[in-house]
Design an enzyme around this catalytic site. Structure first.
Site, PDB file in Angstrom:
ATOM      1  N   GLY A  17       0.718  -1.262   0.029  1.00 17.73           N
ATOM      2  CA  GLY A  17       0.074   0.145   0.080  1.00 17.73           C
ATOM      3  C   GLY A  17       0.863   1.053   0.034  1.00 17.73           C
ATOM      4  N   LYS A  39       8.816   0.153   5.205  1.00 17.53           N
ATOM      5  CA  LYS A  39       8.041   1.366   4.610  1.00 17.53           C
ATOM      6  C   LYS A  39       9.101   2.464   4.382  1.00 17.53           C
ATOM      7  CE  LYS A  39       5.062   4.946   6.982  1.00 17.53           C
ATOM      8  NZ  LYS A  39       4.215   5.135   8.411  1.00 17.53           N
ATOM      9  N   ASP A 133      -2.955   9.743  15.623  1.00 19.36           N
ATOM     10  CA  ASP A 133      -3.792   9.311  14.358  1.00 19.36           C
ATOM     11  C   ASP A 133      -4.103   7.916  14.420  1.00 19.36           C
ATOM     12  OD1 ASP A 133      -4.761   9.927  12.002  1.00 19.36           O
ATOM     13  OD2 ASP A 133      -2.796   9.299  10.611  1.00 19.36           O
TER      14      ASP A 133
END
Length: 455
Positions: A17, A39, A133
């Site tokens: 993603g 990442k 978040d």
């Protein structure tokens, strides 16, 4: 986006993603022969020093806590074109957002997930980190030997509590962010708690509580969200009360921390579960405590198990690793073991329930084979004649109080089943045990196998 072949020693398998600042890839660490996630900072941010700093800072925040409920950072590096990357725990079962998109979760599944996430949040807060978040996309699931575990990930907006002790820049995801975070106020862990309550609401309703699309819309919110009980009629009022307190616009009215929120949610969720035993009563409320209604946890992920000499039997251990029981493997279709809170207890105590079907365990006339064991609050060993039992059962004449045990056997409970109810004293600690089986010899063997070993 062209798929790279590798990041350092990590061989790329596929892209998982991407977002505005980074992409995540599934890779193989060939030295350790393991799949992990990498990442990588997006190409168009490579020259932005502030973004680079925040990207690396995320790794530092994650390294501050070593928790099974927070995504771990295993390594950090730089690509050939000078982009930093983080090597993270691979969550192979997707995100909570994926599951909500498929439809609202059951109350039991929601509580299990929120307990995991709240444990991760509490670990972060205890180590001086605010997430900022918390949302379904950042709740990840990973396989475990006995099921799966929810983990909290993506600290791209994370801040140290020292940093947020000053006025901060507004930020967050509109549908889940606390109003004080949008205003840029001085923050504390209750901002994350608001987001956690919003995630709970979304898991149960299939949508966030307010659905704000912009940060400005967050400040326009006036009053509580639509009642969860108008969306689903299987939720007890107590659950909604817990969630709405977490969603209070005034943080002074919220739960004090993630741990207390999760504990309150678990307790409230039991209000909707029918009683397991409605027959004989007792003057001791902790003896008559409902088993299923007081259980904490409902998935296999809470229990460890190991094979015995005979692989048809296994020994199951509760999450706190103080209670264990040996039982036929074919009884273990459903396992819950994160504890229970009997009447008279002020906090959760070790407990486990293993059966063919935990949802049917408490139903009248149930022929589900299984075993429950739970630690009781301090007290005296009761007389066997005072033990509770399922309704409609005939108590055999051998109700026995002997040494450190009080035991009653119920015949035809229901027809074709044998049920034992026992309270046993282990080193001064009382443990309640209930076993139900078609085979009386099996039931007795399971009953006698229950063990308690305090840490």
């Amino acid at each position: 986006m062209v798929q790279p072949s590798h990041f350092g020693r990590y061989v790329v398998i596929r892209r998982l993603g991407s977002g505005g600042f980074a992409a995540v890839w599934l890779v193989r660490d060939e030295e350790l022969d393991a799949e992990v996630a990498v990442k990588v900072l997006a190409e168009h941010w490579v020259d932005d020093l502030d973004v680079r700093r925040r990207f690396v800072e995320e790794g530092r925040f994650l390294r501050k806590v070593e928790s099974p409920y927070v995504v771990g950072v295993h390594d950090i590096g730089t690509t050939d074109d000078d982009r930093p990357f983080l090597v993270l725990t691979y969550a192979d079962r997707g995100t909570l957002a994926d599951r909500i998109e498929a439809g609202p979760l059951s109350l039991a599944d929601t509580v299990d997930v929120i307990e995991n996430v709240s444990a991760g949040l509490q670990e972060l807060h205890d180590r001086g980190v605010l997430h900022r978040d918390v949302k379904p996309e950042n709740v990840l699931f990973r396989s475990t030997p006995t099921g799966e575990r929810a983990m909290l990930g993506d600290l791209g907006l994370g801040k140290s509590l020292e940093a947020v002790s000053r006025v901060t820049m507004p930020g967050g995801t509109p549908a889940y962010v606390a109003p004080e975070q949008v205003r840029g106020d001085v923050l504390d862990p209750r901002a994350d708690l608001y987001a956690l309550a919003a995630v709970t609401y979304a898991a149960l309703a299939g949508r966030p509580p307010y659905g704000a699309k912009t940060l400005a819309a967050v400040l326009a919110v006036d009053g509580p969200p639509a009642s969860l009980r108008t969306v689903r009629d299987d939720l007890p009022a107590e659950v909604e009360t817990v969630i709405l307190r977490g969603l209070s616009q005034d943080r002074e009215q919220r739960w004090p921390d993630a741990r207390s929120y999760a504990e309150a949610l678990r307790a409230a969720s039991q209000a909707s579960i029918p009683e397991a035993a409605t027959g004989r009563s007792s003057a001791r409320p902790w003896i008559a405590a409902t088993i299923v209604a007081a259980l904490l946890g409902s998935t296999a992920g809470y229990l460890g198990w190991q094979y015995g000499v005979n692989r048809q039997w296994v020994r199951v251990v509760d999450q706190q690793q103080v209670l264990s029981v040996e039982l036929p493997r074919d009884w273990t279709q459903n396992r819950a073991g994160s504890g229970w809170q009997p009447q008279g207890a002020t906090a959760s105590l070790p407990g486990l329930l293993v059966s063919d079907n935990n949802n049917d365990w408490a139903k009248a006339g149930s022929t589900v084979s299984g075993v429950f064991a739970g630690v009781l609050p301090p007290g005296q060993l009761p007389d066997a004649n005072n033990l509770p039992g399922p309704s409609g059962c005939t108590v055999s004449p051998e109700a026995i109080t002997k040494d450190s045990t009080a035991t009653v056997r119920y015949l035809g409970c229901p027809a074709g089943m044998t049920t034992y109810e026992r309270v046993k004293q282990f080193q001064g600690q009382l443990v309640r045990i209930q076993v139900r089986a078609k085979d009386a010899a099996q039931a007795e063997k399971v009953l006698d196998s229950v063990d308690y070993k305090p840490k």
